[in-house]
Write a protein that holds these residues in place. Structure first.
Motif, short mmCIF file in Angstrom:
data_model
loop_
_atom_site.label_atom_id
_atom_site.label_comp_id
_atom_site.label_asym_id
_atom_site.label_seq_id
_atom_site.Cartn_x
_atom_site.Cartn_y
_atom_site.Cartn_z
N LEU A 120 12.88 -4.16 63.40
CA LEU A 120 13.98 -3.20 63.34
C LEU A 120 13.46 -1.80 63.62
O LEU A 120 12.46 -1.37 63.03
N ASN A 121 14.12 -1.08 64.51
CA ASN A 121 13.75 0.29 64.87
C ASN A 121 15.04 1.03 65.22
O ASN A 121 15.48 1.01 66.35
N VAL A 122 15.66 1.68 64.22
CA VAL A 122 16.97 2.29 64.39
C VAL A 122 16.84 3.80 64.28
O VAL A 122 16.29 4.30 63.30
N PRO A 123 17.37 4.56 65.27
CA PRO A 123 17.34 6.02 65.15
C PRO A 123 18.28 6.48 64.04
O PRO A 123 19.42 6.02 63.95
N VAL A 124 17.78 7.39 63.17
CA VAL A 124 18.58 7.90 62.04
C VAL A 124 18.60 9.43 62.02
O VAL A 124 18.90 10.02 60.99
N THR A 125 18.32 10.07 63.14
CA THR A 125 18.33 11.52 63.20
C THR A 125 19.71 12.05 62.83
O THR A 125 20.72 11.56 63.32
N ASN A 126 19.76 13.02 61.94
CA ASN A 126 21.00 13.67 61.50
C ASN A 126 21.91 12.77 60.67
O ASN A 126 23.11 13.01 60.58
N VAL A 127 21.36 11.73 60.06
CA VAL A 127 22.15 10.81 59.24
C VAL A 127 22.01 11.20 57.77
O VAL A 127 20.92 11.44 57.28
N LEU A 128 23.14 11.23 57.07
CA LEU A 128 23.14 11.52 55.63
C LEU A 128 23.02 10.23 54.82
O LEU A 128 22.17 10.10 53.96
N ARG A 129 23.88 9.24 55.10
CA ARG A 129 23.93 8.01 54.32
C ARG A 129 23.46 6.81 55.14
O ARG A 129 23.93 6.56 56.24
N LEU A 130 22.54 6.06 54.54
CA LEU A 130 22.03 4.82 55.12
C LEU A 130 22.46 3.67 54.23
O LEU A 130 22.24 3.71 53.02
N LYS A 131 23.07 2.65 54.83
CA LYS A 131 23.45 1.46 54.07
C LYS A 131 22.87 0.23 54.76
O LYS A 131 23.02 0.04 55.97
N LEU A 132 22.15 -0.58 53.98
CA LEU A 132 21.60 -1.85 54.46
C LEU A 132 22.41 -2.97 53.83
O LEU A 132 22.64 -2.97 52.62
#
Length: 172
Positions: free
Chosen positions: A134-146
Protein backbone atom coordinates in the motif's frame (compact mmCIF):
# COMPACT_ATOMS: atom_id res chain seq x y z
CA UNK A 1 -8.81 5.45 -6.37
CA UNK A 2 -5.22 4.33 -5.79
CA UNK A 3 -5.09 0.67 -6.79
CA UNK A 4 -2.32 0.63 -9.37
CA UNK A 5 0.47 -1.87 -8.52
CA UNK A 6 2.88 0.15 -10.68
CA UNK A 7 2.48 3.13 -8.28
CA UNK A 8 3.19 1.20 -5.11
CA UNK A 9 6.39 1.24 -3.10
CA UNK A 10 8.79 -1.65 -3.25
CA UNK A 11 10.14 -0.95 0.24
CA UNK A 12 10.15 -4.08 2.40
CA UNK A 13 9.38 -2.74 5.88
CA UNK A 14 10.25 -6.06 7.44
CA UNK A 15 13.90 -5.29 6.71
CA UNK A 16 13.80 -2.07 8.72
CA UNK A 17 15.30 -2.36 12.20
CA UNK A 18 12.71 -2.49 14.97
CA UNK A 19 12.12 0.75 16.84
CA UNK A 20 12.91 0.93 20.53
CA UNK A 21 11.85 3.70 22.87
CA UNK A 22 15.35 4.08 24.35
CA UNK A 23 17.27 4.17 21.07
CA UNK A 24 14.98 6.27 18.87
CA UNK A 25 14.55 10.02 19.28
CA UNK A 26 11.08 11.55 19.41
CA UNK A 27 9.59 12.19 15.93
CA UNK A 28 10.47 15.61 14.52
CA UNK A 29 8.14 17.88 12.57
CA UNK A 30 10.84 18.42 9.93
CA UNK A 31 12.23 15.60 7.78
CA UNK A 32 15.96 14.90 7.68
CA UNK A 33 17.71 16.65 4.75
CA UNK A 34 18.66 13.46 2.90
CA UNK A 35 15.62 11.20 3.23
CA UNK A 36 11.97 10.85 4.17
CA UNK A 37 10.78 10.88 7.76
CA UNK A 38 8.57 7.94 8.79
CA UNK A 39 6.33 7.57 11.82
CA UNK A 40 4.54 4.33 12.67
CA UNK A 41 0.78 4.79 12.93
CA UNK A 42 0.86 3.30 16.43
CA UNK A 43 2.54 6.53 17.56
CA UNK A 44 -0.60 8.53 16.69
CA UNK A 45 -3.63 8.30 18.99
CA UNK A 46 -6.63 6.82 17.20
CA UNK A 47 -9.95 8.65 17.26
CA UNK A 48 -11.93 5.40 16.95
CA UNK A 49 -11.59 1.66 16.63
CA UNK A 50 -9.30 0.82 19.58
CA UNK A 51 -6.41 -0.50 17.42
CA UNK A 52 -3.84 -3.12 18.45
CA UNK A 53 -0.26 -3.34 17.17
CA UNK A 54 2.37 -6.08 17.11
CA UNK A 55 4.75 -7.96 14.80
CA UNK A 56 2.85 -10.34 12.51
CA UNK A 57 3.66 -12.53 9.48
CA UNK A 58 1.89 -11.83 6.18
CA UNK A 59 2.65 -13.88 3.08
CA UNK A 60 5.88 -15.22 4.64
CA UNK A 61 7.28 -11.87 5.83
CA UNK A 62 7.28 -10.54 9.43
CA UNK A 63 6.08 -6.93 9.76
CA UNK A 64 6.86 -4.88 12.85
CA UNK A 65 4.43 -2.32 14.33
CA UNK A 66 1.48 -3.78 12.44
CA UNK A 67 -2.10 -2.68 12.99
CA UNK A 68 -4.38 -5.70 13.24
CA UNK A 69 -7.92 -6.74 14.09
CA UNK A 70 -8.49 -9.81 16.26
CA UNK A 71 -11.28 -11.51 14.32
CA UNK A 72 -11.61 -14.22 16.96
CA UNK A 73 -13.26 -11.54 19.12
CA UNK A 74 -15.22 -9.83 16.36
CA UNK A 75 -17.99 -11.92 14.83
CA UNK A 76 -20.45 -9.07 14.45
CA UNK A 77 -20.24 -6.57 12.82
CA UNK A 78 -18.43 -7.85 9.78
CA UNK A 79 -16.36 -4.67 9.47
CA UNK A 80 -13.76 -2.84 11.62
CA UNK A 81 -12.56 0.73 11.18
CA UNK A 82 -9.77 2.78 12.71
CA UNK A 83 -9.71 6.57 12.32
CA UNK A 84 -6.89 9.04 12.93
CA UNK A 85 -6.34 12.80 12.82
CA UNK A 86 -3.13 13.11 10.79
CA UNK A 87 -3.22 16.92 10.80
CA UNK A 88 -2.38 17.57 7.13
CA UNK A 89 1.31 16.96 7.92
CA UNK A 90 2.19 13.78 5.96
CA UNK A 91 2.70 12.88 2.31
CA UNK A 92 2.21 9.09 2.17
CA UNK A 93 0.51 6.21 3.94
CA UNK A 94 2.55 3.01 3.50
CA UNK A 95 1.99 -0.58 4.61
CA UNK A 96 1.92 -4.14 3.36
CA UNK A 97 -1.62 -5.44 3.85
CA UNK A 98 -2.95 -8.98 4.06
CA UNK A 99 -4.17 -11.76 6.33
CA UNK A 100 -1.85 -13.13 8.99
CA UNK A 101 -0.13 -16.39 8.05
CA UNK A 102 -1.46 -17.77 11.36
CA UNK A 103 -5.10 -17.61 10.18
CA UNK A 104 -7.00 -20.85 10.82
CA UNK A 105 -9.23 -20.39 7.74
CA UNK A 106 -7.40 -20.89 4.41
CA UNK A 107 -10.43 -19.55 2.50
CA UNK A 108 -10.78 -16.29 4.42
CA UNK A 109 -11.06 -13.11 2.32
CA UNK A 110 -11.00 -9.52 3.53
CA UNK A 111 -11.45 -6.18 1.80
CA UNK A 112 -9.06 -3.46 2.96
CA UNK A 113 -10.11 0.17 2.31
CA UNK A 114 -8.60 3.60 2.92
CA UNK A 115 -10.67 6.78 3.32
CA UNK A 116 -9.15 10.26 3.26
CA UNK A 117 -11.35 13.01 4.70
CA UNK A 118 -14.36 10.72 4.24
CA UNK A 119 -13.65 9.75 0.61
CA UNK A 120 -12.77 6.14 -0.27
CA UNK A 121 -9.52 6.27 -2.26
CA UNK A 122 -8.35 2.64 -2.08
CA UNK A 123 -9.79 -0.84 -1.74
CA UNK A 124 -8.40 -4.33 -2.31
CA UNK A 125 -9.68 -7.84 -1.51
CA UNK A 126 -7.06 -10.27 -0.25
CA UNK A 127 -6.94 -13.85 0.97
CA UNK A 128 -4.45 -15.97 2.86
CA UNK A 129 -0.99 -16.12 1.21
CA UNK A 130 -1.60 -12.78 -0.55
CA UNK A 131 -0.28 -9.31 0.26
CA UNK A 132 -0.33 -5.88 -1.32
CA UNK A 133 2.17 -2.99 -0.91
CA UNK A 134 0.00 0.00 0.00
CA UNK A 135 1.30 3.44 -0.99
CA UNK A 136 -1.41 6.13 -0.79
CA UNK A 137 -0.77 9.88 -1.09
CA UNK A 138 -2.11 11.73 2.00
CA UNK A 139 -0.83 15.27 1.38
CA UNK A 140 -3.20 17.85 2.90
CA UNK A 141 -5.38 15.17 4.55
CA UNK A 142 -6.85 15.78 8.00
CA UNK A 143 -8.66 12.47 8.69
CA UNK A 144 -7.42 8.99 7.80
CA UNK A 145 -9.74 6.01 8.15
CA UNK A 146 -8.66 2.40 7.63
CA UNK A 147 -11.42 -0.16 7.14
CA UNK A 148 -11.45 -3.93 6.83
CA UNK A 149 -14.55 -5.85 5.82
CA UNK A 150 -14.79 -9.61 6.08
CA UNK A 151 -15.86 -11.04 2.72
CA UNK A 152 -16.01 -14.67 3.84
CA UNK A 153 -17.04 -16.08 7.22
CA UNK A 154 -18.25 -12.65 8.42
CA UNK A 155 -15.20 -12.31 10.64
CA UNK A 156 -15.90 -15.32 12.85
CA UNK A 157 -12.81 -17.34 11.92
CA UNK A 158 -9.51 -17.20 13.77
CA UNK A 159 -6.79 -15.00 12.31
CA UNK A 160 -5.73 -11.37 12.01
CA UNK A 161 -6.23 -8.83 9.24
CA UNK A 162 -2.94 -6.96 9.06
CA UNK A 163 -1.80 -3.50 8.00
CA UNK A 164 1.88 -4.53 8.06
CA UNK A 165 4.37 -1.93 9.37
CA UNK A 166 1.76 0.77 8.72
CA UNK A 167 3.36 4.21 8.75
CA UNK A 168 3.05 7.80 7.59
CA UNK A 169 5.84 9.43 5.58
CA UNK A 170 6.96 13.03 5.05
CA UNK A 171 9.00 13.56 1.89
CA UNK A 172 12.19 15.65 2.15
Amino acid sequence: MVDDPARTATIRPSLMPPRTAAADPEPSSTPPPNGPQEIYLKEIKSLSGNPNYKTLPVNGIEYINSLYADVGQVCDPASRTFEYNIGKTYDWLRADIGISDNSADPNKRVEFAVYLDGVKVFNRQLGLNESFPLNVPVTNVLRLKLEQTYITAKGCTQGYNVWGSVRLVVDP
